[in-house]
Design an enzyme around this catalytic site. Structure first.
Site, mmCIF file in Angstrom:
data_model
loop_
_atom_site.group_PDB
_atom_site.id
_atom_site.type_symbol
_atom_site.label_atom_id
_atom_site.label_comp_id
_atom_site.label_asym_id
_atom_site.label_seq_id
_atom_site.Cartn_x
_atom_site.Cartn_y
_atom_site.Cartn_z
ATOM 1 N N ASN A 35 47.945 -35.052 62.926
ATOM 2 C CA ASN A 35 47.695 -34.508 61.588
ATOM 3 C C ASN A 35 47.871 -35.619 60.552
ATOM 4 O OD1 ASN A 35 47.184 -32.635 59.580
ATOM 5 N ND2 ASN A 35 49.266 -31.833 59.538
ATOM 6 N N SER A 125 63.855 -26.607 56.628
ATOM 7 C CA SER A 125 63.080 -25.917 55.587
ATOM 8 C C SER A 125 63.895 -24.791 54.987
ATOM 9 C CB SER A 125 61.817 -25.347 56.229
ATOM 10 O OG SER A 125 61.203 -24.421 55.360
ATOM 11 N N TYR A 150 57.036 -20.902 63.573
ATOM 12 C CA TYR A 150 57.314 -22.170 62.885
ATOM 13 C C TYR A 150 58.719 -22.140 62.286
ATOM 14 C CZ TYR A 150 57.863 -25.100 58.809
ATOM 15 O OH TYR A 150 58.405 -25.951 57.889
ATOM 16 N N LYS A 154 62.616 -24.267 63.130
ATOM 17 C CA LYS A 154 63.551 -24.954 62.231
ATOM 18 C C LYS A 154 64.964 -24.402 62.419
ATOM 19 C CE LYS A 154 60.524 -27.708 60.581
ATOM 20 N NZ LYS A 154 60.516 -29.095 61.084
ATOM 21 N N PRO A 297 51.050 -11.607 53.807
ATOM 22 C CA PRO A 297 52.161 -11.133 54.639
ATOM 23 C C PRO A 297 53.149 -12.266 54.921
ATOM 24 C CG PRO A 297 50.042 -10.508 55.613
ATOM 25 C CD PRO A 297 49.741 -11.421 54.453
HETATM 26 C C1 UD1 Z 1 55.198 -22.189 53.331
HETATM 27 C C2 UD1 Z 1 55.891 -21.505 54.451
HETATM 28 C C3 UD1 Z 1 57.189 -22.187 54.693
HETATM 29 C C4 UD1 Z 1 56.971 -23.617 55.042
HETATM 30 C C5 UD1 Z 1 56.136 -24.298 53.977
HETATM 31 C C6 UD1 Z 1 55.729 -25.646 54.538
HETATM 32 C C7 UD1 Z 1 55.101 -19.177 54.421
HETATM 33 C C8 UD1 Z 1 55.499 -17.774 54.206
HETATM 34 N N1 UD1 Z 1 56.062 -20.092 54.175
HETATM 35 O O1 UD1 Z 1 56.017 -22.065 52.169
HETATM 36 O O2 UD1 Z 1 57.862 -21.571 55.763
HETATM 37 O O3 UD1 Z 1 58.177 -24.293 55.172
HETATM 38 O O4 UD1 Z 1 54.989 -23.538 53.661
HETATM 39 O O5 UD1 Z 1 54.464 -25.993 54.281
HETATM 40 O O6 UD1 Z 1 53.988 -19.455 54.785
HETATM 41 N N2 UD1 Z 1 49.872 -19.222 47.288
HETATM 42 C C9 UD1 Z 1 48.771 -18.617 46.688
HETATM 43 N N3 UD1 Z 1 47.531 -18.985 47.095
HETATM 44 C C10 UD1 Z 1 47.316 -19.925 48.065
HETATM 45 C C11 UD1 Z 1 48.444 -20.535 48.680
HETATM 46 C C12 UD1 Z 1 49.708 -20.142 48.270
HETATM 47 O O7 UD1 Z 1 48.931 -17.769 45.815
HETATM 48 O O8 UD1 Z 1 46.173 -20.195 48.405
HETATM 49 C C13 UD1 Z 1 51.223 -18.836 46.851
HETATM 50 C C14 UD1 Z 1 52.076 -18.225 47.941
HETATM 51 O O9 UD1 Z 1 51.907 -16.853 48.016
HETATM 52 C C15 UD1 Z 1 53.471 -18.641 47.474
HETATM 53 C C16 UD1 Z 1 53.260 -19.978 46.776
HETATM 54 O O10 UD1 Z 1 51.877 -20.012 46.442
HETATM 55 O O11 UD1 Z 1 53.940 -17.736 46.539
HETATM 56 C C17 UD1 Z 1 53.594 -21.167 47.633
HETATM 57 O O12 UD1 Z 1 52.921 -21.048 48.876
HETATM 58 P P1 UD1 Z 1 52.908 -22.228 49.957
HETATM 59 O O13 UD1 Z 1 52.501 -23.495 49.319
HETATM 60 O O14 UD1 Z 1 52.134 -21.745 51.135
HETATM 61 O O15 UD1 Z 1 54.440 -22.412 50.326
HETATM 62 P P2 UD1 Z 1 55.506 -21.346 50.899
HETATM 63 O O16 UD1 Z 1 54.880 -20.074 51.249
HETATM 64 O O17 UD1 Z 1 56.615 -21.289 49.910
#
Ligand code: UD1
Length: 344
Positions: A35, A125, A150, A154, A297
């Site tokens: 990656n 994490s 995942y 951790k 989810p």
């Molecule tokens: C996610 C993982 C977390 C991991 C981290 C590492 C989940 C539930 N958690 O963190 O375990 O350690 O990534 O990469 O997947 N969002 C949007 N639209 C998008 C993408 C994200 O609205 O297209 C929102 C999400 O709902 C969240 C926030 O942005 O509220 C951050 O999301 P993200 O960047 O995926 O991080 P985490 O979910 O916090």
């Protein structure tokens, strides 16, 4: 001082290699390029003027790991980033995640246990906390049942290290629990390079900004927060990288209170998804296309760090603001997608 950085061509790994070299450490990187790309080495050289050693190796290859350690007996420390990290993929392919993230950790610890003196930093994490009951989250908040394989790797990873340290006094370890690392090196020589459609918020935003994606879907607008969107603790990747150097120095100076310790790496400030979008619009001067959609989810509502322990014990503090981090992410995205615009 010579340090092994596994996954050293990845997002957080490459920024940590830069900070290690800036502090005078010699670095050897192990990466399987699953990656990442070897071009990242050139970015590291452009920033630091120094080429780290690089060994392309899949850490699941037990024999190759042994050979590497037999040929590199002079390691003063190991920072272990190499792991799979896509939450959704881990649900679909749990065994790939358990095999890659846990077998390789066991192999590393087996090798380190056999050394006279070993210092180990592990990428953990904030996902280990799940939806914590109290904000901000301290390191003593209970670890909750993992939402994904995942996340489980951790949690189990930390347990494996804790159990090993208990019976291995020559091994000193620190687990760093990252909140939401984002951004890129301010030079724009290195940054995040997600494969395919980004799952994380910030690369999705910058790719939308640059026209690679049509619009951002905001997952959930009816959460019990100020504007209905989820709250996270976004931290500049360079701040995260610097924390690794400080943590390693703590182990080298034998300042650690116990031979296994954990620290939160965050800013202490939570931002909603809409605030992150506003930050993007501020630093880029562009409007972002986005729409509100259903909740994703597995998302927790709110997660931000209590950084007191890292501030006081490590003497480290995140320095950059959300806008600083966003500006670096935007500069990087533009550099890789619109090189002609940047060179003007
Ligand atoms: C996610 C993982 C977390 C991991 C981290 C590492 C989940 C539930 N958690 O963190 O375990 O350690 O990534 O990469 O997947 N969002 C949007 N639209 C998008 C993408 C994200 O609205 O297209 C929102 C999400 O709902 C969240 C926030 O942005 O509220 C951050 O999301 P993200 O960047 O995926 O991080 P985490 O979910 O916090």
């Amino acid at each position: 001082m010579r340090v092994l950085v596994t996954g050293g061509l990845g997002f957080i790994g490459s920024h940590t290699v830069v900070e290690l070299q800036n502090e005078g450490f010699d670095v050897v990187i192990i990466d399987d390029l699953s990656n990442s790309s070897e071009d990242v080495l050139e970015g590291i050289v452009a920033i630091t003027g120094k080429r780290p050693d690089f060994v392309r190796l899949d850490l699941r290859d037990r024999k190759a790991v042994s050979t590497f350690f037999a040929e590199n007996k002079d390691l003063d420390g190991v920072i272990h980033f190499a792991a799979f990290k896509a939450v959704g993929e881990s649900v679909a392919k749990p065994l790939n995640y358990y095999e890659n993230n846990l077998n390789t950790l066991v192999y590393m610890l087996q090798e380190l246990s056999a050394m006279q003196r070993a210092r180990f930093i592990f990428s953990s994490s904030c996902t280990v906390y799940g939806q914590a009951d109290k904000m901000p989250i301290t390191e003593s908040a209970p670890v909750k049942a993992a939402e994904s394989p995942y996340g489980n790797t951790k949690q189990i990873g930390e347990e494996i290290i804790r159990d090993t340290c208990k019976v291995t006094p020559n091994l000193q370890a620190i687990a760093l629990r990252y909140f939401n690392p984002m951004g890129a090196h301010p030079s724009a020589h290195i940054g995040e390079l997600p494969l395919g459609v980004p799952q994380n918020l910030v690369p999705f935003i910058t790719q939308t900004g640059v026209g690679l994606r049509k619009e951002l879907s905001v997952f959930g607008s009816d959460y019990p927060t100020s504007d209905g969107t989820c709250i996270r603790d976004y931290i500049h990747v360079v701040d995260v990288a610097k924390a690794h150097v400080v943590a390693l120095q703590r182990l080298l100076k034998e300042e650690n209170a116990s031979n296994f310790d954990v620290f939160n790496l965050g800013t202490g400030t939570g931002s909603t998804v809409l605030e992150v979008i506003e930050s993007f619009e501020r630093v880029s001067g562009e409007k972002l296309n986005y729409k509100m959609v259903a909740r994703r989810p597995g998302d927790v509502i709110t997660a931000y760090a209590d950084t007191t322990k890292a501030n006081e014990v490590l003497g480290w503090k995140a320095e950059s603001t959300l806008d600083d981090a966003m500006k670096s992410a935007w500069d990087w995205e533009q550099k890789i997608r619109r090189p002609e615009a940047v060179s003007q």
